[in-house]
Design a protein around this motif. Structure first.
Motif, PDB file in Angstrom:
ATOM      1  N   ARG A 152     -10.975  40.911 -27.181  1.00 36.69           N
ATOM      2  CA  ARG A 152     -11.730  41.171 -25.957  1.00 36.69           C
ATOM      3  C   ARG A 152     -13.227  41.335 -26.223  1.00 36.69           C
ATOM      4  O   ARG A 152     -13.654  41.554 -27.360  1.00 36.69           O
ATOM      5  CB  ARG A 152     -11.207  42.460 -25.302  1.00 36.69           C
ATOM      6  CG  ARG A 152      -9.805  42.352 -24.764  1.00 36.69           C
ATOM      7  CD  ARG A 152      -9.310  43.709 -24.329  1.00 36.69           C
ATOM      8  NE  ARG A 152      -9.038  44.586 -25.467  1.00 36.69           N
ATOM      9  CZ  ARG A 152      -8.773  45.880 -25.375  1.00 36.69           C
ATOM     10  NH1 ARG A 152      -8.748  46.456 -24.188  1.00 36.69           N
ATOM     11  NH2 ARG A 152      -8.519  46.591 -26.442  1.00 36.69           N
ATOM     12  N   ASP A 198     -12.352  54.631 -22.189  1.00 37.02           N
ATOM     13  CA  ASP A 198     -12.157  53.188 -22.327  1.00 37.02           C
ATOM     14  C   ASP A 198     -13.248  52.486 -21.524  1.00 37.02           C
ATOM     15  O   ASP A 198     -13.884  53.093 -20.659  1.00 37.02           O
ATOM     16  CB  ASP A 198     -10.767  52.779 -21.810  1.00 37.02           C
ATOM     17  CG  ASP A 198     -10.224  51.526 -22.508  1.00 37.02           C
ATOM     18  OD1 ASP A 198     -11.020  50.764 -23.085  1.00 37.02           O
ATOM     19  OD2 ASP A 198      -9.002  51.311 -22.464  1.00 37.02           O
ATOM     20  N   LEU A 204      -4.587  36.498 -24.516  1.00 38.19           N
ATOM     21  CA  LEU A 204      -5.997  36.444 -24.098  1.00 38.19           C
ATOM     22  C   LEU A 204      -6.577  35.040 -24.119  1.00 38.19           C
ATOM     23  O   LEU A 204      -6.495  34.339 -25.130  1.00 38.19           O
ATOM     24  CB  LEU A 204      -6.839  37.354 -24.993  1.00 38.19           C
ATOM     25  CG  LEU A 204      -6.976  38.814 -24.517  1.00 38.19           C
ATOM     26  CD1 LEU A 204      -7.656  39.641 -25.590  1.00 38.19           C
ATOM     27  CD2 LEU A 204      -7.753  38.907 -23.215  1.00 38.19           C
ATOM     28  N   VAL A 226      -5.180  49.225 -27.593  1.00 40.83           N
ATOM     29  CA  VAL A 226      -4.943  47.794 -27.770  1.00 40.83           C
ATOM     30  C   VAL A 226      -3.475  47.499 -27.476  1.00 40.83           C
ATOM     31  O   VAL A 226      -2.589  48.207 -27.937  1.00 40.83           O
ATOM     32  CB  VAL A 226      -5.281  47.355 -29.216  1.00 40.83           C
ATOM     33  CG1 VAL A 226      -4.845  45.909 -29.461  1.00 40.83           C
ATOM     34  CG2 VAL A 226      -6.760  47.524 -29.491  1.00 40.83           C
ATOM     35  N   ILE A 273      -8.515  37.329 -19.037  1.00 36.79           N
ATOM     36  CA  ILE A 273      -9.878  37.422 -19.584  1.00 36.79           C
ATOM     37  C   ILE A 273     -10.087  38.765 -20.277  1.00 36.79           C
ATOM     38  O   ILE A 273     -10.779  38.858 -21.283  1.00 36.79           O
ATOM     39  CB  ILE A 273     -10.913  37.252 -18.447  1.00 36.79           C
ATOM     40  CG1 ILE A 273     -10.789  35.861 -17.821  1.00 36.79           C
ATOM     41  CG2 ILE A 273     -12.327  37.488 -18.952  1.00 36.79           C
ATOM     42  CD1 ILE A 273     -11.018  34.719 -18.791  1.00 36.79           C
ATOM     43  N   ASP A 274      -9.498  39.810 -19.742  1.00 34.63           N
ATOM     44  CA  ASP A 274      -9.675  41.137 -20.339  1.00 34.63           C
ATOM     45  C   ASP A 274      -8.609  42.065 -19.764  1.00 34.63           C
ATOM     46  O   ASP A 274      -7.996  41.765 -18.737  1.00 34.63           O
ATOM     47  CB  ASP A 274     -11.075  41.683 -20.021  1.00 34.63           C
ATOM     48  CG  ASP A 274     -11.595  42.663 -21.083  1.00 34.63           C
ATOM     49  OD1 ASP A 274     -10.767  43.208 -21.842  1.00 34.63           O
ATOM     50  OD2 ASP A 274     -12.813  42.868 -21.148  1.00 34.63           O
ATOM     51  N   TYR A 275      -8.369  43.149 -20.459  1.00 35.34           N
ATOM     52  CA  TYR A 275      -7.466  44.176 -19.945  1.00 35.34           C
ATOM     53  C   TYR A 275      -7.972  45.527 -20.422  1.00 35.34           C
ATOM     54  O   TYR A 275      -8.709  45.625 -21.398  1.00 35.34           O
ATOM     55  CB  TYR A 275      -6.024  43.930 -20.442  1.00 35.34           C
ATOM     56  CG  TYR A 275      -5.858  44.129 -21.928  1.00 35.34           C
ATOM     57  CD1 TYR A 275      -6.063  43.070 -22.828  1.00 35.34           C
ATOM     58  CD2 TYR A 275      -5.514  45.373 -22.455  1.00 35.34           C
ATOM     59  CE1 TYR A 275      -5.943  43.260 -24.190  1.00 35.34           C
ATOM     60  CE2 TYR A 275      -5.382  45.566 -23.827  1.00 35.34           C
ATOM     61  CZ  TYR A 275      -5.608  44.501 -24.691  1.00 35.34           C
ATOM     62  OH  TYR A 275      -5.496  44.692 -26.044  1.00 35.34           O
ATOM     63  N   MET A 276      -7.572  46.587 -19.736  1.00 38.62           N
ATOM     64  CA  MET A 276      -7.885  47.958 -20.141  1.00 38.62           C
ATOM     65  C   MET A 276      -6.591  48.755 -20.126  1.00 38.62           C
ATOM     66  O   MET A 276      -5.892  48.762 -19.116  1.00 38.62           O
ATOM     67  CB  MET A 276      -8.880  48.597 -19.185  1.00 38.62           C
ATOM     68  CG  MET A 276      -9.161  50.070 -19.474  1.00 38.62           C
ATOM     69  SD  MET A 276     -10.159  50.877 -18.195  1.00 38.62           S
ATOM     70  CE  MET A 276     -11.813  50.388 -18.684  1.00 38.62           C
ATOM     71  N   GLY A 277      -6.306  49.420 -21.250  1.00 35.51           N
ATOM     72  CA  GLY A 277      -5.179  50.345 -21.294  1.00 35.51           C
ATOM     73  C   GLY A 277      -3.872  49.712 -21.700  1.00 35.51           C
ATOM     74  O   GLY A 277      -3.748  48.485 -21.841  1.00 35.51           O
ATOM     75  N   CYS A 298      -4.968  51.561 -15.669  1.00 35.08           N
ATOM     76  CA  CYS A 298      -4.964  50.308 -16.414  1.00 35.08           C
ATOM     77  C   CYS A 298      -5.586  49.229 -15.527  1.00 35.08           C
ATOM     78  O   CYS A 298      -5.443  49.279 -14.303  1.00 35.08           O
ATOM     79  CB  CYS A 298      -3.542  49.896 -16.796  1.00 35.08           C
ATOM     80  SG  CYS A 298      -2.797  51.012 -18.002  1.00 35.08           S
ATOM     81  N   GLU A 299      -6.229  48.276 -16.154  1.00 31.95           N
ATOM     82  CA  GLU A 299      -6.948  47.257 -15.381  1.00 31.95           C
ATOM     83  C   GLU A 299      -6.760  45.893 -16.027  1.00 31.95           C
ATOM     84  O   GLU A 299      -6.673  45.792 -17.254  1.00 31.95           O
ATOM     85  CB  GLU A 299      -8.441  47.629 -15.357  1.00 31.95           C
ATOM     86  CG  GLU A 299      -9.296  46.818 -14.413  1.00 31.95           C
ATOM     87  CD  GLU A 299      -9.438  47.445 -13.034  1.00 31.95           C
ATOM     88  OE1 GLU A 299      -9.004  48.594 -12.820  1.00 31.95           O
ATOM     89  OE2 GLU A 299      -9.972  46.771 -12.145  1.00 31.95           O
ATOM     90  N   LEU A 300      -6.689  44.861 -15.202  1.00 29.47           N
ATOM     91  CA  LEU A 300      -6.486  43.499 -15.696  1.00 29.47           C
ATOM     92  C   LEU A 300      -7.517  42.569 -15.060  1.00 29.47           C
ATOM     93  O   LEU A 300      -7.795  42.672 -13.874  1.00 29.47           O
ATOM     94  CB  LEU A 300      -5.071  43.027 -15.320  1.00 29.47           C
ATOM     95  CG  LEU A 300      -4.637  41.657 -15.855  1.00 29.47           C
ATOM     96  CD1 LEU A 300      -4.616  41.633 -17.367  1.00 29.47           C
ATOM     97  CD2 LEU A 300      -3.258  41.302 -15.308  1.00 29.47           C
ATOM     98  N   LYS A 301      -8.086  41.689 -15.880  1.00 30.22           N
ATOM     99  CA  LYS A 301      -9.029  40.700 -15.359  1.00 30.22           C
ATOM    100  C   LYS A 301      -8.487  39.308 -15.656  1.00 30.22           C
ATOM    101  O   LYS A 301      -8.258  38.958 -16.807  1.00 30.22           O
ATOM    102  CB  LYS A 301     -10.403  40.868 -16.006  1.00 30.22           C
ATOM    103  CG  LYS A 301     -11.540  40.122 -15.279  1.00 30.22           C
ATOM    104  CD  LYS A 301     -12.777  39.977 -16.143  1.00 30.22           C
ATOM    105  CE  LYS A 301     -13.370  41.309 -16.528  1.00 30.22           C
ATOM    106  NZ  LYS A 301     -14.639  41.144 -17.305  1.00 30.22           N
ATOM    107  N   LYS A 350     -10.015  40.831 -10.668  1.00 28.72           N
ATOM    108  CA  LYS A 350      -9.830  42.041 -11.480  1.00 28.72           C
ATOM    109  C   LYS A 350      -9.169  43.100 -10.611  1.00 28.72           C
ATOM    110  O   LYS A 350      -9.600  43.346  -9.469  1.00 28.72           O
ATOM    111  CB  LYS A 350     -11.192  42.533 -11.968  1.00 28.72           C
ATOM    112  CG  LYS A 350     -11.179  43.828 -12.755  1.00 28.72           C
ATOM    113  CD  LYS A 350     -12.542  44.033 -13.397  1.00 28.72           C
ATOM    114  CE  LYS A 350     -12.877  45.500 -13.531  1.00 28.72           C
ATOM    115  NZ  LYS A 350     -13.223  46.143 -12.238  1.00 28.72           N
ATOM    116  N   MET A 373     -14.310  48.203 -20.108  1.00 31.58           N
ATOM    117  CA  MET A 373     -13.986  46.770 -20.054  1.00 31.58           C
ATOM    118  C   MET A 373     -15.286  46.014 -19.825  1.00 31.58           C
ATOM    119  O   MET A 373     -16.026  46.316 -18.894  1.00 31.58           O
ATOM    120  CB  MET A 373     -13.022  46.482 -18.909  1.00 31.58           C
ATOM    121  CG  MET A 373     -12.762  44.983 -18.696  1.00 31.58           C
ATOM    122  SD  MET A 373     -11.781  44.633 -17.212  1.00 31.58           S
ATOM    123  CE  MET A 373     -10.120  44.953 -17.789  1.00 31.58           C
TER     124      MET A 373
END
Lengths: 301, 301, 301, 301
Positions: free
Chosen positions: D23, D49, C33, C25, C48-52, C94-97, C210, D51
């Protein structure tokens, strides 16, 4: 010897009959088509096909109906501009298809460059040849004492002999057993897709590899670099020579702006500016870590 | 008319001088090189370059030193096997480079196919031509009443006239104003990168588009499909003809296994099996929704 | 106003109920967000969302069972090392939406970054809103006189007024006609997939976008750059702020080694080395073109 | 045993402290996070992880400000529609990050799926563990006599024993020699990047692998298929279970329309239509090759 008489005959047949085409032709590359460029002890690189030439880069950059620019001189200027300013799409308009023979541990590094097309010889379907990479004496290097990911001096004396002996005998034994296991002579014979697991990572594999010029140059920048492992660098070096003959303007620009260039960080640029104004900058006053400072010293000679 | 005399002269110059090459040559494609294939009212597709032919697909699949298989007949059999069993990498070993002129709203759909290389004519840098797509009478279609994403019958009478008049006059006015704004005659002149925002989506743009055969066939399967919008489908149809002449075996296999094929779901397969055993299957007993059942009826004729 | 009360209610609902998760987190990103970050006159960026997070970069680089390195300090050091030496794969972890609302002519530049996932609002299926980008007075710039691909000073006086008037009235008229054509009130109504062609390129569209952190930073390097068109740069600037809160170590390294850095060519490096040794280097003795020499002067301040 | 107490402690630590997030959360997937799912004798898959969830697919498809559709039921209907009609981009809006431990020869197949992010444990930098895949008795299969690329029955008796003995002893010897060569005890020690070449392809490696749901399902369709090699299929099977808990609607649609579906060629469809009309179709009258006809018989049960 990396090629059998049968294979040489196939190559000769392909080179025997030029045919007319209306496409862009690179005479420098035609001379290389299909021929074997040996790498390491059993490997090679050979050009199977190519698309485009220097003029095609300009033609695409200008989305033109005819050739590239009005003159060859303009082509070179435009190509240098595109390279300097990181325009990538015009370079993607050239394509190269290679047939490469390489050890499996090199192939595993190589395949990490994802933006390419690959057809690999299938050890699930076919039987691999008895060919293993054994380093030459000068490349049988010790672990680097300063870099986990590097090598030091070449091993010498008894240690070198012992290592060579291990590499050769383990490869030979593993291959003998591979053959024993798949043999159906007096037994069922193990499935090929299983038997291959007994083969060490220095066995040679082969693939067709197709890539556009932009991504190829990115590959070469990383793999022809001094920090790349020797065994993949020699392939990159060989490909560099082919590219230099194929698209000479693009390759020259690549040498000047990529291979011979360096990226300086904001802190490094600040140091250089201060030094050029006459200031005596030290690591302490540089705002950089000891390691970054040392790297900058190397760049500045 | 999609091409000026100057452009035609450039094309003629490119077609005038065949040169010898050792590469794979597709005679069917040589005949098309550089020529204009008109699409819509001002658009076109023309082949700038290609790499490979049917034999090259087999050559890569077999990672061979020479040509593909031993005979042309074997080539066809292998290509059909590869297509049927969804082997994609050998088809990636052929490459096509097109010059396409197309309305912006079509270009916006087209670019969603990411696995391709593109150089588009830059309206930031250059001035666009005064060319707009205006649908022909039979394509001036009403909104479909059953499918949000489709069209119904062609408009007729006064409504058709009114629509055509709007499309033509708005395009003309927007372009006049575009010219007025960028003009530096007696004024500063608005930046091109800003002025372009006044141009509607039926203005024509151009690009070089380069793609491998596998991804091209995927594009054609979606865009030459009856559900694709007419204005992109006519481009796909034109490219289909070019591909059929370039790699006839691969194109035939594509028609048989992709364009002419259908994927049946588990439930649909179950229905077909029961029907073939003589059972009377209805939507109620099919386990499928009304919509899926209707789709299956269409597939089964 | 970029968001309706209904939309704000949807956003509030999403922000109302935190739920427990075991995933990495980033508190800095949780604060962003779903909220609207306005850009231009009607556009926005929202997460909208993220990873990592920063630790996830290290965790992947070390292929570890637990968290990244043993300490937060080590995490920063490792991240700076990875960035400096162009290691890209850990940043891809890591990823971002994002949900982005943007003018079509900006969307057309943006989409050229192919290594991302996109869902765009479909004007084939739905009806677009009446929202157009109209530049503010200070951004209504003249064509640059030295750079085809750039802008000069802002227009003033009558010319500025005329341009604004054109942009507003053409957009309004085109949209009115768009509505007229698709209306089914007393007529059939033109298909949406056709009617959209009448809309100019400053109309707003929306998409979900994304992307992984490595490719996002590449996008930001090009689009937050001073040479990028203002209308896309403001989006990049806004995203930079979000990334700085999401992965602060990675973003700081990006600023130091990418945004604030410069790549010097082989010839430029040679000049710098000579200058540091006290040599008086001029363009004539630099071995560089006038343009490259000028660019170097700018870099060296 | 695939995990040490230290590693288990790291996993437990990660699972000990749930934190609040705004999220999308998938409870089904939270239960799996970080835990070890054993595969083969020393391998595993574990979720690092994720998403998104089912609703996120709909949210992206509708480019919405809030959640997906108005109801969970509508979500399922929309997802099934998207899957049936090959809409790929909404599924790309979910992402999964796995930590996988797998034999090198499996890794070499796996990596051919290019649309994914990978960080592999580096044998150039680190020392590999002494862990090798040795097939269980029922998977020690003979070469298929009808399919070059397949296996037949399990080997039995002396042959099975001999093969197992070879695989075990060659792996052990190669690893012993690997350790001998890199040891710096009384000698320089061979560079790790070289020593690794002595290790056979059944040694285990590890990587972080990150992929979007669309590309993951494509991977699963090919690798969970009956024709995939057993050693990669068991990984795909394990991932299928995780996906079923993560995005249950999407997974169910995948089972119905992809895994359980079949693509029929134009010729096969023609046969089915004729058979449904009561015609007695044979291979001779089918217009299909013997092989295609046999494949159709299998599909039709």
């Amino acid at each position: 010897m990396p090629v059998t008489p049968e294979q040489q005959a196939e190559i000769d047949a392909l080179r025997a009959n030029p045919r007319p085409t209306l496409r862009a032709v690179s005479d420098g590359m035609e001379a290389h088509l299909y021929t074997i460029n040996p790498v390491l002890d059993h490997g090679f690189v050979r050009v199977i096909d190519y698309m485009g030439d220097d003029a095609a880069i300009c033609q695409a950059a200008r989305v033109s109906y005819g050739k590239g620019t009005k003159s060859v001189q303009n082509d070179e200027g435009l190509i240098r501009y595109l390279m300097r300013h990181w325009h990538s799409t015009p370079f993607e308009m050239c394509e190269l298809k290679l047939h490469v023979k390489l050890p499996v541990f090199v192939a595993r590094q190589w395949i990490r460059h994802r933006t390419a097309n690959v057809n690999e010889y299938s050890a699930r379907y076919s039987i691999l040849d008895r060919e293993f990479y054994i380093p030459s004496a000068d490349q049988l290097a010790a672990q680097s004492s300063i870099n986990n990911q590097g090598r030091g001096e070449a091993l010498t004396g008894a240690e070198a002999e012992r290592v060579l002996d291990i590499l050769k005998s383990d490869a030979a034994r593993c291959y003998d057993h591979y053959q024993d296991m798949i043999s159906d002579d007096g037994q069922q014979g193990l499935a090929r897709e299983l038997a291959r697991m007994n083969l060490p990572a220095n066995i040679y594999t082969q693939w067709y590899w197709k890539v556009d010029l932009h991504n190829l140059l990115h590959f070469l920048r990383l793999r022809a670099d001094a920090h790349a492992q020797y065994e993949i660098r020699v392939y990159a070096d060989e490909i560099c020579k082919l590219v230099a003959d194929w698209v000479p303007f693009a390759y020259k620009a690549f040498e000047d702006y990529r291979m011979g260039g360096e990226t300086l960080s904001a802190a490094a640029l600040d140091c250089v500016r201060r030094m050029l104004k006459g200031e005596e900058v030290t690591q302490e006053t540089s705002g950089m870590s000891a390691r970054e400072w040392r790297e900058l010293q190397e760049v500045l000679g």
